[in-house]
Enzyme design. Structure first.
Site, PDB file in Angstrom:
ATOM      1  N   LEU A 185      43.562  43.352  38.688  1.00 39.22           N
ATOM      2  CA  LEU A 185      44.022  44.722  38.440  1.00 39.22           C
ATOM      3  C   LEU A 185      43.601  45.602  39.606  1.00 39.22           C
ATOM      4  O   LEU A 185      42.416  45.686  39.920  1.00 39.22           O
ATOM      5  CB  LEU A 185      43.422  45.263  37.140  1.00 39.22           C
ATOM      6  CG  LEU A 185      43.785  44.492  35.861  1.00 39.22           C
ATOM      7  CD1 LEU A 185      42.793  44.804  34.757  1.00 39.22           C
ATOM      8  CD2 LEU A 185      45.199  44.839  35.425  1.00 39.22           C
ATOM      9  N   CYS A 231      53.461  41.315  42.060  1.00 37.52           N
ATOM     10  CA  CYS A 231      53.318  42.770  42.183  1.00 37.52           C
ATOM     11  C   CYS A 231      54.694  43.430  42.303  1.00 37.52           C
ATOM     12  O   CYS A 231      55.472  43.088  43.188  1.00 37.52           O
ATOM     13  CB  CYS A 231      52.461  43.134  43.387  1.00 37.52           C
ATOM     14  SG  CYS A 231      52.194  44.921  43.548  1.00 37.52           S
ATOM     15  N   HIS A 272      53.830  35.880  34.327  1.00 36.74           N
ATOM     16  CA  HIS A 272      53.956  37.130  33.572  1.00 36.74           C
ATOM     17  C   HIS A 272      55.362  37.158  32.986  1.00 36.74           C
ATOM     18  O   HIS A 272      56.336  37.058  33.732  1.00 36.74           O
ATOM     19  CB  HIS A 272      53.725  38.317  34.508  1.00 36.74           C
ATOM     20  CG  HIS A 272      53.720  39.643  33.812  1.00 36.74           C
ATOM     21  ND1 HIS A 272      53.343  40.810  34.445  1.00 36.74           N
ATOM     22  CD2 HIS A 272      54.030  40.000  32.540  1.00 36.74           C
ATOM     23  CE1 HIS A 272      53.425  41.822  33.597  1.00 36.74           C
ATOM     24  NE2 HIS A 272      53.848  41.349  32.440  1.00 36.74           N
ATOM     25  N   ASN A 291      50.991  35.288  30.531  1.00 36.09           N
ATOM     26  CA  ASN A 291      50.532  36.668  30.717  1.00 36.09           C
ATOM     27  C   ASN A 291      51.593  37.630  30.183  1.00 36.09           C
ATOM     28  O   ASN A 291      52.768  37.434  30.422  1.00 36.09           O
ATOM     29  CB  ASN A 291      50.262  36.906  32.210  1.00 36.09           C
ATOM     30  CG  ASN A 291      49.926  38.344  32.546  1.00 36.09           C
ATOM     31  OD1 ASN A 291      50.417  38.882  33.524  1.00 36.09           O
ATOM     32  ND2 ASN A 291      49.093  38.986  31.767  1.00 36.09           N
ATOM     33  N   GLY A 292      51.136  38.649  29.432  1.00 35.35           N
ATOM     34  CA  GLY A 292      52.063  39.676  28.976  1.00 35.35           C
ATOM     35  C   GLY A 292      51.853  40.127  27.551  1.00 35.35           C
ATOM     36  O   GLY A 292      51.997  39.343  26.618  1.00 35.35           O
ATOM     37  N   ASP A 293      51.449  41.382  27.368  1.00 36.96           N
ATOM     38  CA  ASP A 293      51.366  42.040  26.058  1.00 36.96           C
ATOM     39  C   ASP A 293      50.327  41.454  25.105  1.00 36.96           C
ATOM     40  O   ASP A 293      50.461  41.613  23.893  1.00 36.96           O
ATOM     41  CB  ASP A 293      52.739  42.020  25.351  1.00 36.96           C
ATOM     42  CG  ASP A 293      53.767  42.862  26.065  1.00 36.96           C
ATOM     43  OD1 ASP A 293      53.368  43.704  26.890  1.00 36.96           O
ATOM     44  OD2 ASP A 293      54.973  42.669  25.816  1.00 36.96           O
ATOM     45  N   ARG A 317      46.498  44.844  30.575  1.00 35.82           N
ATOM     46  CA  ARG A 317      46.349  46.150  29.918  1.00 35.82           C
ATOM     47  C   ARG A 317      45.491  46.067  28.662  1.00 35.82           C
ATOM     48  O   ARG A 317      44.720  46.976  28.365  1.00 35.82           O
ATOM     49  CB  ARG A 317      47.728  46.711  29.552  1.00 35.82           C
ATOM     50  CG  ARG A 317      48.576  47.130  30.723  1.00 35.82           C
ATOM     51  CD  ARG A 317      49.921  47.660  30.238  1.00 35.82           C
ATOM     52  NE  ARG A 317      50.682  46.637  29.531  1.00 35.82           N
ATOM     53  CZ  ARG A 317      51.681  46.888  28.691  1.00 35.82           C
ATOM     54  NH1 ARG A 317      52.025  48.140  28.435  1.00 35.82           N
ATOM     55  NH2 ARG A 317      52.350  45.912  28.106  1.00 35.82           N
TER      56      ARG A 317
END
Length: 622
Positions: A261, A347, A418, A466-468, A491
């Site tokens: 991050l 990215c 992701h 990866n994701g949510d 996140r």
């Protein structure tokens, strides 16, 4: 990895079922995409529209890179974007003491001389000009037994004898800090940095590999043919000095992983996450060319706290195979505590994309493969990994074909996917069905390796989704997908830093406001240890704490939700907490974030400036 259960909860259905939280019946009166907060906690006639509450989650992947890189056009170049007034300059002292006098008992020689030095050599004048000390004990002195900031420390009273004019030193604590691994690693020496700046650094591995990679450029459309041509010409062909089997073993099975991050994924944050159960952490994204130029800011990024290793990865972004190979070698030689070297191919930030870095590499598979090959040959025993997206364009996924090509080259120890395209960003949920499809490809590849005599002894390629991921249920649902070794949390770990404690407990943890404030206080201590206890260090710590609070304030306590599970993409109406502190911690006003920092870092000076990043596109469209 340590503390990883032998069996997953899904393999023990009776036990896992008993631990599932009670799910309230679903109510339909909540609009789509709105967080279901209990009526008694919703603020009537809110003063802030729901749509304007949050910062852009893309910033966590590109952070200030857009600002830093975009600012290279000269002094007078116009600032663009929604946040033209975002000025991150921090305040300095009115009277600046020469660093040669930090310890008055053991002064150093000033290279400019007292008369020519632009900083003050009058200790009494300096001390009298300092603002009032911050209350409490110096976090640095408490942690390591001495304070490198010396007289500049904002907690000077806690380790300075005014009568004898001596700085205190706790020798016992100095030894304890070493025993407890309380120190930072991966610091490049000044002479090595200078040799990079003067282009005198010796790249023994990369210099052998680059001519071979150059030869592949001649025929990118057919890499295999190019390799055969290169082999025929022995003058240009070079065998990679290291093969995958000779790398350190990388086992990510069921590991609790914090995503790389930018800005918010700094050393103090990662150190906090290690105390909260993380197994694997990554550096902020470092750019290969500035690394090779020996810039201080770039070489600050691979630094890690000793507790992060093993399990610490350095992430780089690049668009050139020669830069990737050289950066990989420099990191291998100068950063001694690195478990993996990760290539950023995900990215989404426009500036990097236009430069051919980040997710742009997914559109140029041949270039991507050359970069991975160069990194693998030049990174010594450090395994190379890659992070990608489903594709660059919405509704046009390309990751399957790309992963097949990456696997066929056998250059990476792990692939992270992701479940979003670059174009999609965070407006919709991650596509885990596509992640599962790619996981099947990696699983099939690993099975084929078992049947191949030449590849049987090499490590299987790990696959990470990866994701949510925001709850323990999300995490276990993901890791129970066949072929998915683990999950990278981004996140979710910023908004709810104790997410891995929930994963371990297999239940929601309704942290009190006091417990959450203690975590923020721990971050503040780690921040001061890292950036320093002087005026400048405190200013940096405060700024990055505000960036961190820009995510943590988004947490909605599970105790005030009408139904579970909570979702990252749900927008909350304006709400109030169960006590004043909980309400403060959930405030969307950045001025309240500054107030929270003042609980640990003292009163912010009149010149301290912080403006949150621009509005978010991180929520579902109703």
């Amino acid at each position: 990895m340590s503390n990883i259960p032998e069996k997953r909860p899904s393999e023990q259905p009776d036990e896992a079922e008993a631990k599932k939280p009670h799910i309230e019946p679903r109510h339909d009166h909540f609009a789509k995409g709105i967080a279901p907060i209990k009526a008694e906690f919703i603020v009537e006639n809110p003063d802030v529209p729901v749509e304007e509450k949050y910062i852009n989650d893309d910033e966590a992947e590109g952070g200030d890179r857009q600002e830093e890189e975009g600012g290279k056009g000269g002094k007078n170049k116009k600032r663009r974007g929604q946040n033209k007034k975002r000025d991150l300059k921090q305040q300095h002292e009115e009277v600046r003491l020469c660093s040669s006098l930090l310890d008055p008992e053991n002064p150093k020689e000033c290279r400019f001389g007292a008369e020519n030095c632009r900083n003050s050599h009058n200790v009494e004048e300096y001390i009298s000009s300092k603002p009032e000390d911050i209350e409490g004990n110096c976090p640095v002195y408490t942690a390591i037994g001495y304070c490198p900031a010396g007289l500049k420390c904002r907690w000077l009273h806690s380790h300075y004898n005014k009568e004898t004019h001596k700085l205190l030193k706790d020798l016992e604590q100095v030894e304890n800090a070493k025993a407890l691994n309380n120190y930072e690693v991966n610091k490049i020496t000044p002479d090595k940095k200078t040799s990079l700046q003067k282009k005198k650094y010796t790249f023994e591995y990369a210099s052998q590999m680059i001519p071979y990679l150059d030869s592949l450029v001649q025929n990118e459309a057919n890499i295999e043919k190019a390799q055969e041509q290169a082999k025929e010409n022995q003058s240009t062909f070079v065998e990679a000095p290291f093969k995958v089997a000779e790398k350190k073993k990388l086992n990510l099975r069921d590991a609790k992983i914090v995503s790389p991050l930018t800005t918010v994924g700094n050393l103090p944050y990662r150190r906090l996450m290690k105390t909260l159960g993380a197994d694997v952490t990554y550096s902020e994204m470092a750019l290969s060319v500035p690394l090779l130029q020996g810039t201080n800011a770039e070489w600050a990024l691979p630094k890690a706290h000793r507790t992060e290793y093993p399990g610490y990865g350095v992430q780089i972004a690049t668009s050139k195979h020669w830069a990737a190979a050289k950066a990989a070698e420099a990191i291998y030689k100068e950063a001694t505590h690195v478990s993996e070297l990760n290539l950023n191919c995900g990215c989404p930030i426009d500036l990097l994309y236009r430069q051919g870095q980040g997710s742009a590499l997914m559109e140029q598979p041949a270039r991507l493969l050359r970069i991975l090959k160069g990194m693998n040959a030049s990174s010594g025993d450090i395994p190379v990994t890659v992070k990608i997206r489903t594709g660059t364009k919405e509704n046009k996924n390309t990751a399957k074909a790309l992963v097949e090509r990456i696997l066929s080259e056998n250059e990476v120890a792990a692939i992270t996917l992701h479940g979003r395209s670059r174009q999609q960003r965070y407006t919709k949920e991650a596509d885990w069905s596509y992640v599962q499809d790619v996981a099947n490809i990696v699983q099939d590849w690993n099975n084929k390796k078992e049947d191949n005599k030449e590849l049987r002894d090499t490590q299987p390629t790990c696959f990470v989704g990866n994701g949510d991921v925001y709850t323990h249920e999300d995490w276990y649902n993901a890791v129970n997908i066949p072929g998915v070794d683990s999950v990278m949390v981004a996140r979710g770990a910023l908004i709810k830093p104790w997410i891995f404690e929930e994963v371990e407990a297999q239940q929601y943890l309704d942290k009190s406001s006091t417990e959450r404030l203690e975590m923020i206080g721990q971050y503040a201590k780690f921040a001061i240890e890292h950036w320093g206890s002087d005026e400048y260090g405190v200013g940096l710590a405060r700024r990055f704490m505000c960036e961190f609070l820009g995510f943590t304030h988004r947490y909605i306590p599970v105790g005030i939700l009408e139904r579970l599970p909570p979702k990252l993409n749900q927008r909350p109406p304006q709400w109030k907490g169960r006590d004043e502190l909980e309400t403060l911690l959930g405030s969307t006003d950045y001025k309240d974030w500054i107030k929270i920092t003042e609980m640990f870092l003292g009163k912010a000076g009149p010149n301290f400036q912080f403006v949150p990043k621009h509005k978010s596109n991180a929520y579902e469209k109703s």
